[in-house]
Design an enzyme around this catalytic site. Sequence first.
Site, PDB file in Angstrom:
ATOM      1  N   MET A  17       0.726  -1.279  -0.195  1.00  0.00           N
ATOM      2  CA  MET A  17      -0.082  -0.104  -0.021  1.00  0.00           C
ATOM      3  C   MET A  17       0.946   1.316  -0.128  1.00  0.00           C
ATOM      4  O   MET A  17       1.854   1.423   0.849  1.00  0.00           O
ATOM      5  CB  MET A  17      -0.832   0.073   1.083  1.00  0.00           C
ATOM      6  CG  MET A  17      -2.098  -1.111   1.150  1.00  0.00           C
ATOM      7  SD  MET A  17      -3.116  -0.955   2.707  1.00  0.00           S
ATOM      8  CE  MET A  17      -2.156  -2.012   3.709  1.00  0.00           C
ATOM      9  N   CYS A 101      -1.645  -2.251 -10.557  1.00  0.00           N
ATOM     10  CA  CYS A 101      -1.889  -0.917  -9.992  1.00  0.00           C
ATOM     11  C   CYS A 101      -2.549  -0.261 -11.211  1.00  0.00           C
ATOM     12  O   CYS A 101      -2.126   0.140 -12.255  1.00  0.00           O
ATOM     13  CB  CYS A 101      -0.621  -0.263  -9.632  1.00  0.00           C
ATOM     14  SG  CYS A 101      -0.714   1.400  -9.178  1.00  0.00           S
ATOM     15  N   LYS A 141       1.399  -9.790  -9.196  1.00  0.00           N
ATOM     16  CA  LYS A 141       0.188  -9.393  -8.463  1.00  0.00           C
ATOM     17  C   LYS A 141      -0.682  -8.738  -9.607  1.00  0.00           C
ATOM     18  O   LYS A 141      -0.289  -7.720 -10.302  1.00  0.00           O
ATOM     19  CB  LYS A 141       0.299  -8.435  -7.277  1.00  0.00           C
ATOM     20  CG  LYS A 141      -0.928  -8.002  -6.557  1.00  0.00           C
ATOM     21  CD  LYS A 141      -0.721  -7.297  -5.300  1.00  0.00           C
ATOM     22  CE  LYS A 141      -2.059  -7.222  -4.656  1.00  0.00           C
ATOM     23  NZ  LYS A 141      -3.107  -6.134  -5.454  1.00  0.00           N
ATOM     24  N   ASN A 213      -7.315 -11.344  -3.102  1.00  0.00           N
ATOM     25  CA  ASN A 213      -7.027 -10.187  -2.543  1.00  0.00           C
ATOM     26  C   ASN A 213      -8.221  -9.283  -3.028  1.00  0.00           C
ATOM     27  O   ASN A 213      -8.892  -9.636  -4.008  1.00  0.00           O
ATOM     28  CB  ASN A 213      -5.771  -9.505  -3.228  1.00  0.00           C
ATOM     29  CG  ASN A 213      -5.697  -8.102  -2.569  1.00  0.00           C
ATOM     30  OD1 ASN A 213      -5.516  -7.078  -3.498  1.00  0.00           O
ATOM     31  ND2 ASN A 213      -5.928  -7.677  -1.548  1.00  0.00           N
ATOM     32  N   GLY A 214      -8.584  -8.601  -2.332  1.00  0.00           N
ATOM     33  CA  GLY A 214      -9.873  -7.516  -2.736  1.00  0.00           C
ATOM     34  C   GLY A 214     -11.049  -7.600  -1.848  1.00  0.00           C
ATOM     35  O   GLY A 214     -11.496  -8.658  -2.062  1.00  0.00           O
ATOM     36  N   GLY A 245      -5.591  -5.991   2.606  1.00  0.00           N
ATOM     37  CA  GLY A 245      -5.192  -4.601   2.510  1.00  0.00           C
ATOM     38  C   GLY A 245      -5.537  -3.812   3.452  1.00  0.00           C
ATOM     39  O   GLY A 245      -5.054  -3.530   4.525  1.00  0.00           O
TER      40      GLY A 245
END
Length: 339
Positions: A17, A101, A141, A213-214, A245
């Site tokens: 992050m 990203c 990722k 993730n998410g 995250g």
Amino acid sequence: QANRSFYMTSTISIAPMLDVTDRHWRQFFRMLSAKTKLYTDMHVDNTLLHAKDAIYMITTDMREHPVALQLGGCDPGTMAQAAYFAQGVGNFCEINVNVGCPSPRVSRNLFGARLMKTPDKVREIVSSISRTVTNIPVTVKCRIGCDGDDDYSKLTSFIADVKSGGVNHVIVHARSCILDGLSPAQNRTVPPLKYEMVHSLVRDFPDMTFAINGGITSFEQAEQHLIRGPDGFEDLPPVHSVMIGRMAWHEPWAFRNADSRFFGCNDPGLTRREIIHEFLDYCEQFQQCATTNDINNSNGAPDAKECVPIYVLLRPLQYLLAGCAGGKQFRKTTWELYE
């Protein structure tokens, strides 16, 4: 009832992050969990190769480990050079290539999520890094798609490409992203979550491992992904690991029992008061090392002219008191210092 023995062999990790998972936050988080894998915020290849303070940027303390480096860039050669340099300095357990990203600045430089449009380039990048840094794994990722194109067959084709480049582990944010039209913050919430696509990858690539993730905001959610497919797709296999995250940033105290819950070992067991005292001691030591030019100390502190202001050092504490009486005022005060 969940199968607890399964969790002992599973893992959770904290997502990279920007302006959060820096060296100071990682020191703070280790007072809550010793086992959860941490990732640096993204470091750009050319910055690591040319910045005067590159060594300071990626120096790690043994107390931070296990920690992985996330690397951003689009040129196979410079990515490999940056990975080699970084591994020599930081002793990372993994090199992770950012292919997820959605930041406009990152996208303009043709890396991050935009790389999902050029899987051949991603294969070249990971292959180049793997040939150069041979002692640790190279991972990726990514998202499930880019610019709304989240067709599963295209995702599997992308995974096959990165696998052919030498990647055996992929972290998948279970959302697509919109590069033109949504902000980075909106790309974390607006595109719908499709967890079933990540679980399907586990089924279709049995010789690889996948982290999901998410949108994971509780340990209960994480555990569900580790024991079965998502609601409505329960027959799909569980994922191998879970990456969390914003929960780690906004609710760090929740991780005080992560080691016993997910790894079957003792937790650090510190109280909030003890964490604050220990972290203030760390801040004081860090600044003392900086002002005495001791750049070879275990904290890798910068020299005097680069001494980190105390309000930057204190930023990791912002959400430690979330949910406590006066917690909002504490956060407001530390944030005002930071600004």
